[in-house]
Design a protein around this motif. Structure first.
Motif, PDB file in Angstrom:
ATOM      1  N   PHE A 374      37.457  41.224 -12.986  1.00 30.09           N
ATOM      2  CA  PHE A 374      38.889  41.095 -11.601  1.00 30.09           C
ATOM      3  C   PHE A 374      37.078  41.905 -10.641  1.00 30.09           C
ATOM      4  CE2 PHE A 374      38.095  45.109 -14.235  1.00 30.09           C
ATOM      5  CZ  PHE A 374      37.601  46.034 -12.566  1.00 30.09           C
ATOM      6  N   SER A 375      36.292  40.624 -10.454  1.00 30.04           N
ATOM      7  CA  SER A 375      35.561  41.555 -10.293  1.00 30.04           C
ATOM      8  C   SER A 375      35.233  39.787  -8.629  1.00 30.04           C
ATOM      9  CB  SER A 375      33.719  41.389 -10.700  1.00 30.04           C
ATOM     10  OG  SER A 375      33.575  40.068 -11.588  1.00 30.04           O
ATOM     11  N   GLY A 376      36.572  39.368  -8.950  1.00 30.84           N
ATOM     12  CA  GLY A 376      36.523  37.845  -7.590  1.00 30.84           C
ATOM     13  C   GLY A 376      34.831  37.131  -8.086  1.00 30.84           C
ATOM     14  N   GLY A 377      34.520  37.009  -7.281  1.00 28.68           N
ATOM     15  CA  GLY A 377      33.383  35.539  -7.517  1.00 28.68           C
ATOM     16  C   GLY A 377      34.466  34.251  -6.998  1.00 28.68           C
ATOM     17  N   ASP A 378      33.548  33.348  -7.235  1.00 24.34           N
ATOM     18  CA  ASP A 378      33.525  31.324  -6.561  1.00 24.34           C
ATOM     19  C   ASP A 378      34.694  31.525  -7.091  1.00 24.34           C
ATOM     20  OD1 ASP A 378      32.592  30.084  -4.793  1.00 24.34           O
ATOM     21  OD2 ASP A 378      31.676  28.775  -6.087  1.00 24.34           O
ATOM     22  N   LYS A 399      41.353  31.562 -10.637  1.00 25.37           N
ATOM     23  CA  LYS A 399      41.094  30.983 -10.523  1.00 25.37           C
ATOM     24  C   LYS A 399      41.115  29.929 -11.000  1.00 25.37           C
ATOM     25  CE  LYS A 399      35.678  31.255 -11.027  1.00 25.37           C
ATOM     26  NZ  LYS A 399      34.888  31.440 -11.433  1.00 25.37           N
TER      27      LYS A 399
END
Lengths: 860, 113
Positions: A374-378, A399
């Motif tokens: 759940f750290s997001g990212g590109d 994603k």
């Protein structure tokens, strides 16, 4: 392995060289040579298992299920009891389960399957050459295949007092017994570590009647599983239950009395009484045995996809292993590992490919779920839903049209559904719009168009839970002329409280009016549906005290805001709760964080305060010395009657300030959304036209107002006569002295759009000037939008509004001025002096410095 | 043989939601970021727009806003977001057992301009 070459490349960090050589990641899925061994073995192989825990026993169960005749099994366990479910220790501690309830394999299981259990006699060494293990009692057991399932060991932080009686870990039943014994006597417990295990321990001890303090090093509880918002909710709930939660708490020492623990002291000096201390800061793979046997170990025992170690006769499974670079501390991966291990051991190799893990906190009444990344990212997109009224926070991360992570707080009913989507990697583009609402809604098919879903609701369906407004009532309001979200909010109150139904109200507007929906006042930023005024009002109404709390309660749609709303929220909270709210440095623009003005080349300019534009030889000498000492390329007289020193590096700022402080100068706040300067003319003391002491009054005004934070920068000037040499009529607050007293002007601006001031009032005494100035500033502080100067603020609300706010009620000036002066009592500490004394040093210092020893080698 | 990864210190040295700087003598300074969600990123400390020090920007999610002209830069890719176009080099980074490591070859990958 070849010995390390002398380094040609080092890094300097505070005078010493730091150079670490990391082990290379080994290819883990190399083909195993085990499969074709002993294909025709006539007798049973001897399988020895080190570890009678969940992993070891589960692996044996899996093997027995595949081929019960294949092995003679011997299990060694360090604990003197049968195999139990370790993850259920928390409910045992909490009194929700008894030990018998959590036993997985009773004595019968061992007997029925002809397994030899050697409990209470741990293996102390492995002899790979003779294929034997030696136990503590001296017992020697030969093996054909060995399975290491030594689990993990609790990590003990190396602080003084860690060996005192009463310091326990939370790993096995003995630990639970120790905690229960302590709890019987009551008193205080300190749990070090606010991760999953620590919080479960704290919960158990709290239920057992102890006064519990949790000390967590990081700013967010369970930071590996939770984002800031969910961590905040969890902290609030635990505090509501009476636990003391200390985040950002770094333990310095465990204090003892007569060999028994008595307190825990933090590095910041805070001390908490403790009759028992539970150390739950983390675990590390139990690799000691494997390492001393010469098996390849990195962080854990390195295994391939078939759970085989670097020795083909030895397998390993569970928390002690490292597979494809990952170590796991949760139970779910264990089941997959054991299956792959059994398949390989019984010659039907399948292979383990790593696990996606999920976490649920086992604290009754708190629903918390987290899974995946759940750290997001590109390319990852967050979908966030907050329902403050129900205390719900949901966040899913998508994603490439696939769900990659989820954090749920308050309502975890859909946790398993999300986890399933995540593991399967299914394309969710069809249900994306409804994904956040959960399985029931997303599977509805026909309801995917949000407007259609709202249209399908009955007239008495509740739209706004906070204010109890039905769909029929909202439509009635719209039909009666409320053509915008704002109009609906102010008329029937729907969506005016927590805002979670904003989308529904907007749908109703669209359905009822078609294209005639009027857009309301601009929202604060893309992260919220609320305007600046709404946010300010709700901070007061809901008594919001921190940025994460405001974001949660007001349904922010992003996890931690953006560069426009963070500084705005920080200011609004600071203004609303003077002396109470702790300024959030990471929500401040660089200039306010570094107390200097950033320039285009990344250096800073420094402007010390010169009260009312006055200076003296001592100050001028100090400034001259600083310019020479730090080689400042330019010094300039500013428009605000002070001196600006240019070209200072961020790491030199504290030293520059120290020198300026030494000459009696403080920060000029030339960098802040705050009072800048008070410009003066020389006034009656020198000037032949001067009518009043404009310089002296300017100094007094500056002494009263310096250091205050405002929506935007704020400039004051005092002119001694109507010739107005101090240009008071283009300042935010301007005083023009006349024979009979003082004209007070407001809302001037000399910037992009020049605006002359409006005359606010005329007063007779300096004391009245001071009061009206303080009151006007406070009105501006409390009402203007962040980054709105007084000029556009007055144009927006009207001069009459400002006059009414100040003068309609005879006490208004006094009350506003009193609020301003109270707030100032917390603001007039020189921020430079604090930094010189060492506060926030890491904002100025480099992390370290890298010095490649041979630059030319890398230059090509 | 020498390690591929350069130890640049303990994770505790960076407060979540902020960045710190790592000068490299003879090469571009590096900005090391730690997000509120405890992700770590390393980028050359220069905005692709006008070389502003990204390390001093406000960090939100995995984006930093340049302090000079408010360009938003993805910490993950170094790309400018939204309408702006440009990219700043990133340095491969990993965290292991509480230590931060940068890929050695990338640290000295580019000569300072």
């Amino acid at each position: 392995m070849s010995p390390p070459r002398p380094p040609n490349f080092g890094m300097r960090s505070g005078g010493f060289f730091v150079l670490r050589v990391l082990p290379r990641i080994t290819e883990l899925n190399a083909p195993s040579t085990l499969m074709d061994k002993d294909n025709t073995a006539p007798v049973k192989e001897r399988l020895v298992v080190i570890g009678n825990g969940m992993a070891g026993c589960r692996a044996v169960e899996e093997i027995l299920a595949l081929d019960s005749a294949r092995f003679d099994v011997t299990i060694f366990g360090a604990e003197p009891r049968v195999n139990y479910n370790r993850i259920m220790l928390s409910p045992v501690l909490a009194g929700e389960k008894a030990f018998e309830d959590i036993v997985i394999n009773s004595d019968d299981w061992y007997t029925d399957n002809a397994i030899t259990l050697v409990s209470g006699d741990p293996v102390v060494s492995i002899d790979r050459a003779t294929q034997t293990v030696v136990a503590k009692s001296g017992r020697v057991e030969p093996y054909d295949r060995l399975l290491i399932a030594t689990g993990s060991d609790p990590f003990i932080i190396p602080v003084p007092g860690k060996d005192l009686a009463g310091v326990v870990t939370f790993r096995d039943l003995d630990d639970v017994d120790k905690m229960l014994t302590a709890a019987e006597k009551g008193g205080s417990a300190v749990v070090i570590g606010g991760g999953l295990l620590g919080l479960e321990a704290a919960h158990g001890l709290s239920l057992r009647g102890m006064k519990v303090t949790v000390v967590h090093l990081m700013p967010t509880l369970m930071e590996r599983q939770l984002d800031e918002a969910a961590g905040y909710l969890l902290k609030t709930e635990l505090e509501r239950r009476g636990q003391t939660i200390v985040t950002g708490g770094d333990t310095a020492e465990i204090v003892g009395r007569d060999g028994q623990v008595s307190a825990v002291r933090l590095k910041d000096g805070r001390t908490f009484d403790a009759d028992i201390v539970v150390m739950a800061v983390g675990i590390r793979p139990g690799t000691t045995l494997a390492k001393s046997a010469g098996i390849e170990v990195e962080r854990g025992i390195v295994v391939d996809d078939h759970m085989v170690t670097s020795d083909p006769a030895i397998m390993a499974v569970g928390e002690c292993v490292q597979h494809r670079g990952a170590c796991y501390g949760l139970v779910a991966p264990l089941w997959d590992m054991c299956r792959a291990l059994a398949d390989a051991a019984c010659q039907q190799p399948s292979g383990y490919e790593g696990s996606v893990t999920s976490t649920k906190l086992k604290v009754s009444g708190i629903d918390l779920f987290s899974a995946g990344d759940f750290s997001g990212g590109d390319g990852a997109e967050d979908i966030v839903m907050r329902d403050a009224a129900r205390g719900v926070y949901k966040r899913v991360v998508v994603k490439d049209n696939r769900l990659v992570g989820a954090v749920l707080y308050g309502d975890t009913a859909d946790g398993n559904w999300y986890f399933d989507l995540l593991k399967k990697g299914e394309d969710i583009s069809d249900i994306r719009e409804a994904l956040i609402f959960g399985q029931a809604f997303a599977s509805g098919g026909a309801l995917l168009d949000p407007n259609a879903a709202v249209a399908a609701l009955s007239d008495d369906a509740e739209i706004c839970g906070c204010n109890g407004v039905s769909k029929g009532k909202v439509i009635e309001t719209i039909n009666a002329g409320a053509c915008s979200l704002d109009a609906v909010r102010s008329t029937c109150k729907a969506s005016a409280s927590c805002g979670s139904c904003t989308g529904l109200v907007e749908s109703l507007l669209a359905l009822t009016l078609g294209g005639e929906v009027q857009s309301g006042p601009k929202t604060m930023c893309k992260c919220t549906s609320f305007s600046h005024d709404d946010v300010r009002r709700l901070i007061g109404e809901k008594s919001l005290r921190s940025i994460p709390q405001a974001m949660q309660e007001l349904h922010w749609t992003t996890p931690d805001g953006c560069s426009s709303c963070r500084p705005a929220l920080n200011y609004y909270l600071l203004c609303a709760w003077p002396g109470e709210y702790e300024d959030d440095q990471k929500s401040r623009f660089v200039n306010e964080r570094l107390h200097a003005n950033i320039q285009k080349d990344g250096t800073y300019s420094v402007v010390p305060r010169m009260w009312g534009g006055l200076t003296n030889p001592r100050e001028l000498r100090a400034i001259a010395d600083v310019v020479e000492k730090f080689n400042a390329p330019m010094v300039k007289v500013t428009g605000g009657q002070r001196l600006d020193i240019f070209g200072i590096k961020k790491e030199d700022l504290p030293a520059v300030w120290a020198d300026l402080n030494a000459a009696g100068m403080v920060s000029g706040h030339a960098y802040g959304k705050s009072l800048r300067t008070v410009k003066t003319c020389v006034g009656s003391e020198w000037c032949r036209f001067g009518t009043q002491d404009s310089t002296g009054l300017g100094v007094k005004l500056e002494r009263m107002t310096w250091g205050s934070w405002m929506p935007h920068k704020f400039k004051i000037a005092v002119s001694g006569c109507p010739r107005n040499c101090a240009e008071a009529t283009i300042k935010d607050f301007g005083v023009v002295c006349v024979d009979s007293g003082y004209e007070l002007h407001v809302g001037g601006n000399g910037g992009i759009k020049v605006r002359a001031t409006d005359l606010l009032c005329k007063v007779a005494t300096e004391a009245e000037v001071m009061d009206v100035c303080a009151a006007f500033i406070q009105l501006y502080r409390e009402q203007a939008h962040y980054l709105e100067r007084t000029a556009p603020w007055i144009e927006r609300v009207g001069l009459d509004h400002v006059k009414a706010g100040l003068f309609d009620d005879a006490d208004s000036v006094k009350r506003l001025a009193a609020r301003f002066r109270y707030s100032q009592t917390f603001c007039q500490d020189d921020p430079w002096a604090e930094r010189v004394a060492g506060k926030d040093a890491d904002l100025h210092q480099h992390l370290a410095e890298v010095r490649p020893l041979s630059i030319t080698e890398y230059a090509q | 043989m020498i390690g591929d990864w350069l130890d640049i210190g303990s994770v505790d040295q960076i407060t979540p939601g902020t960045a710190r700087t790592l000068p490299v003598v003879g090469f571009d300074e590096i900005a090391v970021f730690r997000t509120q969600k405890n992700e770590f990123y390393a980028l050359v400390n220069k905005c692709p727009h006008k070389q502003g020090p990204l390390s001093q920007g406000i960090v939100h999610d995995n984006v930093v806003t340049c302090p000079l002209h408010n360009w938003n830069i993805s910490l993950k890719t170094g790309e400018a977001l939204g309408e702006d176009k440009g990219c700043v080099p990133t340095i491969p980074m990993k965290v292991d057992a509480g230590r931060m490591y940068l890929l050695r070859s990338a640290v000295v990958g580019k000569r300072a301009a």
